[in-house]
Design an enzyme around this catalytic site. Structure first.
Site, PDB file in Angstrom:
ATOM      1  N   SER A  72       5.771  -1.541  -2.026  1.00  0.00           N
ATOM      2  CA  SER A  72       5.913  -2.972  -2.791  1.00  0.00           C
ATOM      3  C   SER A  72       4.665  -2.042  -4.417  1.00  0.00           C
ATOM      4  O   SER A  72       3.662  -2.773  -4.755  1.00  0.00           O
ATOM      5  CB  SER A  72       5.897  -4.516  -2.733  1.00  0.00           C
ATOM      6  OG  SER A  72       4.746  -4.360  -1.873  1.00  0.00           O
ATOM      7  N   SER A 121       2.626  -0.213   8.375  1.00  0.00           N
ATOM      8  CA  SER A 121       3.866  -0.535   9.520  1.00  0.00           C
ATOM      9  C   SER A 121       2.823  -1.418  10.809  1.00  0.00           C
ATOM     10  O   SER A 121       3.157  -2.315  12.164  1.00  0.00           O
ATOM     11  CB  SER A 121       5.062   0.172   9.481  1.00  0.00           C
ATOM     12  OG  SER A 121       5.960   0.363   8.645  1.00  0.00           O
ATOM     13  N   GLY A 162      -1.006   3.112   6.355  1.00  0.00           N
ATOM     14  CA  GLY A 162      -0.773   2.117   8.071  1.00  0.00           C
ATOM     15  C   GLY A 162      -0.304   1.254   7.703  1.00  0.00           C
ATOM     16  O   GLY A 162      -0.729  -0.296   9.162  1.00  0.00           O
ATOM     17  N   GLY A 176       0.660  -1.128  -0.158  1.00  0.00           N
ATOM     18  CA  GLY A 176       0.013  -0.085   0.581  1.00  0.00           C
ATOM     19  C   GLY A 176       0.244   1.226   0.341  1.00  0.00           C
ATOM     20  O   GLY A 176       1.676   1.169  -0.134  1.00  0.00           O
ATOM     21  N   LEU A 177       0.603   2.511  -0.485  1.00  0.00           N
ATOM     22  CA  LEU A 177       0.852   3.732   0.037  1.00  0.00           C
ATOM     23  C   LEU A 177       1.746   3.851   1.242  1.00  0.00           C
ATOM     24  O   LEU A 177       1.571   3.572   2.004  1.00  0.00           O
ATOM     25  CB  LEU A 177      -0.057   4.836  -0.367  1.00  0.00           C
ATOM     26  CG  LEU A 177      -0.472   4.568  -1.662  1.00  0.00           C
ATOM     27  CD1 LEU A 177      -1.700   5.503  -2.040  1.00  0.00           C
ATOM     28  CD2 LEU A 177       0.567   4.770  -3.335  1.00  0.00           C
TER      29      LEU A 177
END
Length: 198
Positions: A106, A39, A37, A32-33
């Site tokens: 990714s 981590s 959230g 995700g960007l």
């Protein structure tokens, strides 16, 4: 590839390690960007799995880039290599019987496909679908502001694309769900993985 190398099969296998640990190894790959959230959710998920008696390891994007991948930048070539190395490490840890949780932007579908190819049947993709508007509003690290000011090249979502996963195993949105609710959703949808020791 060096053709002078020979793969050595060992007597202690992945299945034996899984049996000893009482769990099924897998890689939960969060994508995700920046600021979505990943981590935070990965950390909460690991804490929940730890409380369940699972043996885990968390690979976080920034942490890995400060060690194993400290020689890589953010060019397309380096991003591809970054994900390839992480996938290889995750596979090794799966072979050790561990549940691996990864938190990486990714951004490219092909890289995630390659990670799945390397890791194999143990790969599970979790898409943290939080919108770029929300991620930019949070801007936890001040990266979006710097990217908008032209201080960061190839920043995902601004000057570099993020390719949305086509068929993720789980989709979670931190705009609509709290952290623990996101963890609940992951555990519910990936429950068969965790049945072995329950």
């Amino acid at each position: 590839m060096n053709h002078n190398l020979t793969w050595h099969n060992m007597d202690i296998t992945k299945s034996l390690r899984e049996e000893q640990m009482g769990q099924k190894a897998c890689t939960i790959w969060m994508s995700g960007l920046s600021g979505a959230g990943k981590s935070t959710i990965a950390n909460a998920l690991e804490k929940r799995l730890y409380a369940m008696g699972k043996k885990t390891i968390l690979l976080d994007g920034d942490n890995v880039r400060m060690g194993l991948n400290s020689n890589l930048g953010f060019s397309d070539k380096d991003r591809i290599e970054n994900i390839r190395r992480i996938a290889e490490v995750a596979k090794l840890m799966n072979d050790a019987g561990l549940i691996v949780i990864t938190a990486f932007i990714s951004p490219y579908r092909q890289d995630r496909r390659n990670a799945k190819r390397i890791i194999g049947e143990d790969f599970r993709e979790v898409y943290v679908s939080t919108s770029i508007e929300e991620c930019e509003r949070r801007d936890v690290k001040g990266l979006y502001k710097a990217a908008r000011e032209g201080k960061i090249d190839s920043f995902t979502g601004i000057s570099s694309p993020y390719e949305i996963p086509e068929n993720p195993d789980v989709i979670i949105d931190t705009e609509k769900m709290g952290v623990e609710e996101c963890v609940d959703q992951i555990l519910i949808q990936l429950h068969p993985i965790f049945e072995k020791s329950e």
